[in-house]
Design a protein around this motif. Structure first.
Motif, PDB file in Angstrom:
ATOM      1  N   VAL A   1       0.834  -1.205   0.000  1.00  0.00           N
ATOM      2  CA  VAL A   1       0.000   0.000   0.000  1.00  0.00           C
ATOM      3  C   VAL A   1       0.869   1.256   0.000  1.00  0.00           C
ATOM      4  O   VAL A   1       0.762   2.103  -0.881  1.00  0.00           O
ATOM      5  CB  VAL A   1      -0.952   0.007   1.210  1.00  0.00           C
TER       6      VAL A   1
ATOM      7  N   THR B   1      -0.360   6.790  -1.473  1.00  0.00           N
ATOM      8  CA  THR B   1       0.185   5.509  -1.926  1.00  0.00           C
ATOM      9  C   THR B   1       1.277   5.663  -2.975  1.00  0.00           C
ATOM     10  O   THR B   1       1.982   4.700  -3.261  1.00  0.00           O
ATOM     11  CB  THR B   1      -0.931   4.628  -2.525  1.00  0.00           C
TER      12      THR B   1
ATOM     13  N   SER C   1      -3.060   1.946  -5.812  1.00  0.00           N
ATOM     14  CA  SER C   1      -2.721   0.881  -4.864  1.00  0.00           C
ATOM     15  C   SER C   1      -2.857  -0.497  -5.499  1.00  0.00           C
ATOM     16  O   SER C   1      -2.489  -1.505  -4.883  1.00  0.00           O
ATOM     17  CB  SER C   1      -3.611   0.967  -3.625  1.00  0.00           C
TER      18      SER C   1
ATOM     19  N   SER D   1      -4.572  -3.249  -3.434  1.00  0.00           N
ATOM     20  CA  SER D   1      -4.166  -3.504  -2.048  1.00  0.00           C
ATOM     21  C   SER D   1      -5.050  -2.742  -1.066  1.00  0.00           C
ATOM     22  O   SER D   1      -5.168  -3.134   0.091  1.00  0.00           O
ATOM     23  CB  SER D   1      -2.694  -3.136  -1.843  1.00  0.00           C
ATOM     24  N   ILE D   2      -5.648  -1.641  -1.510  1.00  0.00           N
ATOM     25  CA  ILE D   2      -6.717  -0.996  -0.745  1.00  0.00           C
ATOM     26  C   ILE D   2      -8.032  -1.501  -1.325  1.00  0.00           C
ATOM     27  O   ILE D   2      -8.342  -1.244  -2.485  1.00  0.00           O
ATOM     28  CB  ILE D   2      -6.641   0.540  -0.840  1.00  0.00           C
TER      29      ILE D   2
END
Length: 718
Positions: A452, A551, A571, A574-575
Motif C-alpha cells: 500500500v 500511496t 494501490s 491492495s486498498i
C-alpha cells in the motif's frame, strides 16, 4: 510564531512553552529590527521590550551573543527557546525566558541554509536522518528505527544458528546542558558517527548472493524475529504495484533479516534518539523548576518527536501537556494569526473586532485541525465520473450503514481508505484522509508497508483509539484520567501499550511495546468516533490502525477527491475499499466476457466492447546494445489523462513488449478484439474463437492478457 501557535490554543490559562527547532531567525535580523524600532517586524527582542511588569531579562546562550554575532563570519540563529505565558480575560501575555543560538558554521547560501551543520537539537537529529536515509527531513523514520536497538534476530541463512543484533553506539552524539555556555558544561556535539560514507550510499554485501547478483534492493527492509509469512495461496501478485516496474519482488519473502548497514543504522538512530531525550528532559526539567510552571506547551519541529513528547508529558510532573496539531513550520501561519489578535500590547481600536477599542476574545478551545478546503458533492461526483470505468460505486447516505460496511471490510482483513470532509492541517492523518486496517492482524504491517505505502517494512503504524477507553490499553501517566484519556488528540505522544494488551493489537504495537497514539473524542470528531465505536462493538478492540492516505512515491496526503481516487487506484487493489464522502467504492474487476461479447443478459448475447485509450499517449523508446552483441529495447508511455498518472515521476509507464505498445495504439474505441485479431493474423472477422488455429489462440490469449494489464493501469477502458 511557534510560541503563539501553542499558547493561544492550549486548554489551560498559564504555563511554559518550549520551542525546539532546526533553526529560526538570525540574531542580526532580530537586533536590527529592534534597534530601528521597525513595527513591521516582531521578534522575541520586541516581546522583551513590550514587557513592562517584572523584567528579569531573557537568558541568552551564548551569554555574549551580541559580541559573537558581530565577529561571526556569517551569523547565529535561534535554536531552542523557553517562554512563560498567561491568559487574562482577553489578553495573552507571553514572556521570553531563555533563548539559545546556534552559529551558522557554513554559508547560508547552501541548500536549506546549511542548517545540518548547525548545533541545534533539530539540526543534529536531521544530520542523522541524512546519514541514514539520504533525506534531511526523514526524522520520523529515524524515530521509528531507533526502538529496534534491543531486538535480536535468529539467522540460519548460513546453515548454522546465528543471531543478529544492532551495534551499540557507546559514544554520545549529544551531551551536556542547553541552558549553559559551552565552557560551563553546555551542549557538546560529537559528529564522528555521522562522518564518512553515508549509510544510504554504502554497498552492503548482504544485498548480493554468492555469484555477485543483487538479490535485495532495499537496505532497510526487515521484519521482526517473530514474523510469520502469509500462505502462498493468499498472495496477490498484482498487489505489488505497476507490474511494468522491477522494483518489487514477485513474491513476499519468508522473513527479511536486517542487512549489516541496517544494523549500523539502527545503532545510530538509537543513539541520537536517546541523546535527544536525555538532553531535552534535562533542559525542560531545569526550566520547570525555574518558572514553577505546572503546564507545558511544545512547538517547533522537534515537537514532532512523539517519543520525546511522551516522556516529557509523563515523567516531569506536568499536570497537562499540549502539542498543537501542527508544531512545525506549518503552524507558523496560525501563530502569526494569534499574534495579530492577541499580542501583548494594546492595539489601535481600528484593529479590534468591533472597532470600538475592545480586544477580541481569546480562543476558548483548540482550532480544529481540519482546516483544509471542503470538497463539495459536485467535486466528489466529478472525481468518480472521471474514473468510472475502473470503479464500482455504491452510494450509502446512512452513516451507520456506511460504518457497518467499513467495519465488515476491516474485520475481514481488508484495507480501507477514508476521505471525509476537510483535510488535516499538519503532518498527521487524523481520520479525514486516512488508511485504516484491523490492529489485531500483525501481518498487515508488512502488507501495508510493502504493497500500500511502498516503503520500508520496519516502520510502525499508529492506533486511533476512543479516548474513554485509552487508559485500559496504554500507560498514559498519572494525569490522564483528569483529561478523560484524551492525552494525544493529534497523534503527538507515544505511549507504552499495556503488556496484557500487546498480543491483542500487534499491528499497532512497535517492537519495543510502544505506540504513537491518537485519542478520539465524540466532541472533536464525532464521525470518526462513531466509526471506531462500531469497530469496538464488533471486535472488543476500541481502536483502528490509522496511517496517512497516500500511496504514490513522494505523494503528500491526498487533498482533493481526484487525488483520493488516483491514490486508491494506484494501490492496485491492495486498498480494497475507498469511502469518499457518502460513496463506498471498490475497484472494478476486469470483465473478459464483456470485452469479448459473451456476457448474456436476459438470454441475449451482448455486443463485444471496444477498448478505448484514456487519453493522448506519448511514447518513448530506448535501445541499448551490449558488448556481446545482445540488445534491449524498452518502451515507456506517458498518458496525463489516465487516472493513475503520477506527475511526480513524470508519469512514465513501462510496457511489457512491442505488442502491448501496438495494442495501445489500436485501442481508439472503434475496434473490438475480433478486429484486433484480424489486424495481426489471417483470421477472418466472422470466424469464431473456438475455430482458430493453435497459434492464433496463443496470440489471442496474449492480446487479452495485455489488454487486461493496460486496463488495470487505467491506460484503456471498455
Amino acid at each position: 510564531a511557534h510560541a503563539y501557535s501553542a499558547a493561544a490554543q492550549c486548554p489551560f490559562d498559564d504555563g511554559m512553552i518550549v520551542v525546539m527547532d532546526g533553526m529560526g531567525e538570525t540574531w542580526q535580523t532580530m537586533r536590527r529590527a529592534a534597534d530601528c524600532k521597525d513595527e513591521t517586524y516582531v521578534s522575541d527582542l520586541t516581546l522583551c521590550s513590550d514587557d513592562d511588569d517584572d523584567d528579569d531579562g531573557i537568558q541568552f546562550v551564548p551569554s555574549d551573543i551580541e559580541e559573537r554575532a558581530r565577529s561571526s563570519y556569517f551569523d547565529w540563529r535561534e535554536a531552542e527557546s523557553v517562554y512563560t505565558f498567561r491568559k487574562d480575560g482577553k489578553q495573552l501575555k507571553i514572556k521570553p525566558v531563555f533563548k539559545r543560538f546556534s552559529e551558522e558554521n557554513t554559508p547560508p547560501s547552501l541548500y536549506n541554509h546549511g542548517f545540518e551543520n548547525m548545533d541545534s537539537l533539530g539540526a543534529v537529529y536531521s544530520r542523522a536522518s541524512s546519514h541514514i536515509f539520504g533525506d534531511w527531513n526523514a526524522c520520523g523514520k529515524v524515530m521509528g528505527l531507533a526502538p529496534w536497538q534491543g531486538h535480536i534476530w535468529d539467522d540460519d541463512t548460513k546453515g548454522e544458528p546465528n543471531q543478529l543484533t544492532p551495534k551499540l553506539n557507546n559514544e554520545p552524539i549529544l551531551e551536556g546542558t542547553l541552558n549553559n555556555n559551552a565552557e560551563d558544561g553546555g551542549l557538546r556535539i560529537n559528529r564522528s558517527s555521522m562522518k564518512g560514507i553515508p549509510f544510504i550510499a554504502r554497498v552492503d554485501p548482504d544485498m548480493f548472493d554468492d555469484e555477485g547478483n543483487m538479490v535485495r534492493t532495499k537496505k532497510y527492509d526487515f521484519d521482526d524475529n517473530d514474523y510469520v509469512p502469509p500462505q502462498s495461496d493468499d498472495d496477490d501478485d498484482d498487489a505489488s504495484g505497476e507490474s511494468g516496474s522491477d522494483d518489487d519482488d514477485d513474491e513476499t519473502p519468508s522473513k527479511q533479516l536486517p542487512t549489516t548497514v541496517a544494523l549500523d543504522a539502527i545503532g545510530l538512530a538509537s543513539r541520537v534518539q536517546t541523546d535527544l531525550e536525555t538532553v531535552s528532559m534535562d533542559f525542560v526539567r531545569h526550566f520547570k523548576e525555574e518558572t514553577g510552571a505546572s503546564n507545558l506547551c511544545l512547538a517547533g519541529g522537534v515537537a514532532l518527536n512523539s517519543v520525546l513528547n511522551g516522556r516529557l508529558s509523563r515523567e516531569l510532573g506536568f499536570e497537562s501537556t499540549y502539542v498543537p496539531p501542527y508544531p512545525g513550520d506549518d503552524g507558523i501561519a496560525v501563530g502569526c494569526c494569534a499574534f495579530g489578535l492577541f499580542r501583548n500590547r494594546d492595539r489601535p481600536a481600528s484593529l479590534s473586532d468591533e472597532g470600538d477599542g475592545k480586544m477580541p476574545s481569546l480562543w476558548n478551545e483548540t482550532l480544529s485541525p481540519y482546516l483544509g478546503p471542503m470538497p463539495t458533492e459536485i467535486d466528489i461526483e466529478e472525481a468518480i465520473s472521471w474514473a468510472r470505468p475502473w470503479l464500482e460505486v455504491e452510494t450509502v447516505r446512512d452513516e451507520n450503514e456506511r460504518n457497518d460496511l467499513i467495519v465488515e471490510e476491516l474485520v475481514s482483513g481488508g484495507v480501507v481508505a477514508l476521505y471525509n470532509g476537510r483535510s488535516e492541517l499538519g503532518p498527521r492523518a487524523l481520520g479525514h484522509r486516512s488508511i485504516l486496517a484491523d490492529p489485531r492482524k500483525k501481518g498487515l504491517v508488512r502488507f501495508i508497508n510493502e504493497f500500500v505505502k511502498k516503503r520500508e517494512s520496519f516502520r510502525p503504524f499508529a492506533p486511533s483509539c476512543l479516548s474513554e477507553e485509552a487508559e485500559d490499553w496504554f500507560d498514559l501517566g498519572e494525569h490522564a484520567r483528569a483529561a478523560g484519556g484524551n492525552v494525544s488528540p493529534y497523534m503527538s505522544i507515544t505511549a507504552q501499550v499495556k503488556e496484557t494488551k500487546r498480543g491483542m493489537i500487534p499491528a499497532v504495537t512497535h517492537v519495543d511495546g510502544s505506540s504513537r497514539l491518537q485519542t478520539v473524542t465524540p466532541e472533536a470528531e464525532p464521525h470518526y468516533h462513531r466509526l471506531i465505536s462500531a469497530f469496538f462493538k464488533a471486535t472488543g478492540v476500541p481502536m483502528v490502525l490509522n496511517t496517512s492516505f497516500n500511496t504514490l512515491k513522494s505523494e503528500p496526503i491526498v487533498e482533493t477527491p481526484r487525488n483520493a481516487v488516483r491514490s486508491f487506484l494506484s494501490s492496485m487493489g491492495s486498498i480494497e475499499m475507498l469511502v469518499l464522502g457518502d460513496h463506498v467504492i471498490k475497484r472494478k474487476q476486469v470483465n473478459i466476457r464483456t470485452l469479448l461479447g459473451e456476457e448474456q443478459k436476459n438470454g441475449m448475447m451482448t455486443a463485444p466492447s471496444f477498448p478505448k485509450r484514456s487519453g493522448i499517449v506519448n511514447y518513448k523508446t530506448t535501445f541499448s546494445a551490449g558488448g556481446d552483441e545482445s540488445s534491449e529495447t524498452k518502451t515507456v508511455v506517458q498518458m496525463p489523462d489516465r487516472p493513475t498518472h503520477n506527475e511526480k515521476d513524470g508519469g512514465w509507464f513501462e510496457l511489457t513488449d512491442d505488442l502491448e505498445g501496438q495494442l495501445l495504439g489500436i485501442c481508439d474505441g472503434t475496434v473490438g478484439v475480433s478486429e484486433i485479431m484480424t489486424s495481426f493474423t489471417a483470421m477472418a472477422e466472422e470466424e469464431n474463437y473456438d475455430k482458430i488455429t493453435e497459434a492464433d489462440q496463443f496470440l489471442l490469449e496474449n492480446i487479452i492478457r495485455r489488454l487486461v494489464r493496460l486496463y488495470e493501469h487505467t491506460l484503456i477502458s471498455w
